[in-house]
Write a protein that holds these residues in place. Sequence first.
Motif, PDB file in Angstrom:
ATOM      1  N   UNK A  77       0.861  -1.185   0.000  1.00  0.00           N
ATOM      2  CA  UNK A  77       0.000   0.000   0.000  1.00  0.00           C
ATOM      3  C   UNK A  77       0.894   1.230   0.000  1.00  0.00           C
ATOM      4  N   UNK A  78       0.822   2.001  -1.070  1.00  0.00           N
ATOM      5  CA  UNK A  78       1.659   3.194  -1.179  1.00  0.00           C
ATOM      6  C   UNK A  78       1.278   4.218  -0.115  1.00  0.00           C
ATOM      7  N   UNK A  79       2.194   5.121   0.215  1.00  0.00           N
ATOM      8  CA  UNK A  79       1.862   6.200   1.158  1.00  0.00           C
ATOM      9  C   UNK A  79       0.743   7.081   0.610  1.00  0.00           C
ATOM     10  N   UNK A  80      -0.070   7.619   1.512  1.00  0.00           N
ATOM     11  CA  UNK A  80      -1.111   8.544   1.107  1.00  0.00           C
ATOM     12  C   UNK A  80      -2.400   7.883   0.689  1.00  0.00           C
ATOM     13  N   UNK A  81      -2.747   6.750   1.309  1.00  0.00           N
ATOM     14  CA  UNK A  81      -4.004   6.058   1.048  1.00  0.00           C
ATOM     15  C   UNK A  81      -4.952   6.319   2.216  1.00  0.00           C
ATOM     16  N   UNK A  82      -6.249   6.462   1.919  1.00  0.00           N
ATOM     17  CA  UNK A  82      -7.257   6.663   2.958  1.00  0.00           C
ATOM     18  C   UNK A  82      -8.187   5.460   2.973  1.00  0.00           C
ATOM     19  N   UNK A  83      -8.335   4.842   4.146  1.00  0.00           N
ATOM     20  CA  UNK A  83      -9.343   3.810   4.370  1.00  0.00           C
ATOM     21  C   UNK A  83     -10.389   4.432   5.279  1.00  0.00           C
ATOM     22  N   UNK A  84     -11.572   4.686   4.730  1.00  0.00           N
ATOM     23  CA  UNK A  84     -12.609   5.407   5.464  1.00  0.00           C
ATOM     24  C   UNK A  84     -13.547   4.409   6.139  1.00  0.00           C
ATOM     25  N   UNK A  85     -13.758   4.565   7.422  1.00  0.00           N
ATOM     26  CA  UNK A  85     -14.543   3.663   8.290  1.00  0.00           C
ATOM     27  C   UNK A  85     -13.788   2.354   8.542  1.00  0.00           C
ATOM     28  N   UNK A  86     -13.338   1.682   7.504  1.00  0.00           N
ATOM     29  CA  UNK A  86     -12.409   0.576   7.681  1.00  0.00           C
ATOM     30  C   UNK A  86     -13.008  -0.775   7.981  1.00  0.00           C
ATOM     31  N   UNK A  87     -14.138  -0.834   8.651  1.00  0.00           N
ATOM     32  CA  UNK A  87     -14.690  -2.116   9.081  1.00  0.00           C
ATOM     33  C   UNK A  87     -14.969  -2.999   7.874  1.00  0.00           C
ATOM     34  N   UNK A  88     -14.474  -4.227   7.936  1.00  0.00           N
ATOM     35  CA  UNK A  88     -14.736  -5.195   6.886  1.00  0.00           C
ATOM     36  C   UNK A  88     -13.834  -5.108   5.676  1.00  0.00           C
ATOM     37  N   UNK A  89     -12.842  -4.244   5.701  1.00  0.00           N
ATOM     38  CA  UNK A  89     -11.906  -4.148   4.569  1.00  0.00           C
ATOM     39  C   UNK A  89     -10.977  -5.354   4.587  1.00  0.00           C
ATOM     40  N   UNK A  90     -10.829  -6.010   3.423  1.00  0.00           N
ATOM     41  CA  UNK A  90      -9.941  -7.162   3.273  1.00  0.00           C
ATOM     42  C   UNK A  90      -9.016  -6.887   2.087  1.00  0.00           C
ATOM     43  N   UNK A  91      -7.714  -6.952   2.333  1.00  0.00           N
ATOM     44  CA  UNK A  91      -6.718  -6.743   1.275  1.00  0.00           C
ATOM     45  C   UNK A  91      -5.745  -7.915   1.320  1.00  0.00           C
ATOM     46  N   UNK A  92      -5.694  -8.676   0.225  1.00  0.00           N
ATOM     47  CA  UNK A  92      -4.908  -9.899   0.177  1.00  0.00           C
ATOM     48  C   UNK A  92      -3.410  -9.668   0.075  1.00  0.00           C
ATOM     49  N   UNK A  93      -2.671 -10.751   0.229  1.00  0.00           N
ATOM     50  CA  UNK A  93      -1.217 -10.670   0.373  1.00  0.00           C
ATOM     51  C   UNK A  93      -0.499 -10.200  -0.883  1.00  0.00           C
ATOM     52  N   UNK A  94      -1.050 -10.452  -2.078  1.00  0.00           N
ATOM     53  CA  UNK A  94      -0.366 -10.031  -3.308  1.00  0.00           C
ATOM     54  C   UNK A  94      -1.021  -8.811  -3.948  1.00  0.00           C
ATOM     55  N   UNK A  95      -1.888  -8.128  -3.191  1.00  0.00           N
ATOM     56  CA  UNK A  95      -2.540  -6.922  -3.694  1.00  0.00           C
ATOM     57  C   UNK A  95      -1.618  -5.712  -3.553  1.00  0.00           C
ATOM     58  N   UNK A  96      -1.898  -4.699  -4.367  1.00  0.00           N
ATOM     59  CA  UNK A  96      -1.202  -3.424  -4.229  1.00  0.00           C
ATOM     60  C   UNK A  96      -2.205  -2.290  -4.412  1.00  0.00           C
TER      61      UNK A  96
END
Length: 199
Positions: A77-96
């Motif tokens: 995940x590059x710098x400067x990303x916003x995750x809003x509320x966040x609950x339930x977010x899933x990001x896999x191991x090979x994602x970018x």
Amino acid sequence: MRNFLHAVRKDVRAYLRLDPATSNVFQLIFFNASFHGLLLYRISHLFYEWKLYPLAYIFYYLKRVLFSMDIHPAAKIEPGVVIDHGIGVVIGSTASVGSNTVIYQGVTLGAKKICTGKRHPDIGRNVLIGAGAKILGPIKVGDNSVIGANAVVLQDVPPNSLAVGVPARILRRDSRDAEFSRQYPHGEVEDRVEGVCET
């Protein structure tokens, strides 16, 4: 460590710029749970890069339990990303995920099948991913694109596109729409996605 601090500083600036509910740094640092989850990801990713896997997975587990965010420490995940509320977010191991991207609650960057190697999506820069969207498989979402809420994306999304539906279809490819992502005024996003927000 320098890269870690640089990433956190850019995250702070991104939240202040892209999250209308965050009015100051004090509120962000002490009361924004999604920022805390992203910070724990940054720590776990740092330990993962240093091959200190037990520490990486401890922080990964804490993030899942405390904030209901499942972001694998190997994800990029590059710098400067916003995750809003966040609950339930899933990001896999090979994602970018590219910088200036906004991810809302319930988003999944996941796999389509059980396999080894690259199996999760690559998200470009200046992307807006609506609540509940599922982006599955080793696909690419181009820069300056918008993924509608609850869309299920199973194929590449070109830059400057709007993708909605199940399965997602491209409704628009207009280079003029990329203008919002250069300055990214949050309040104008609903004007770019008809029907998302009514006043």
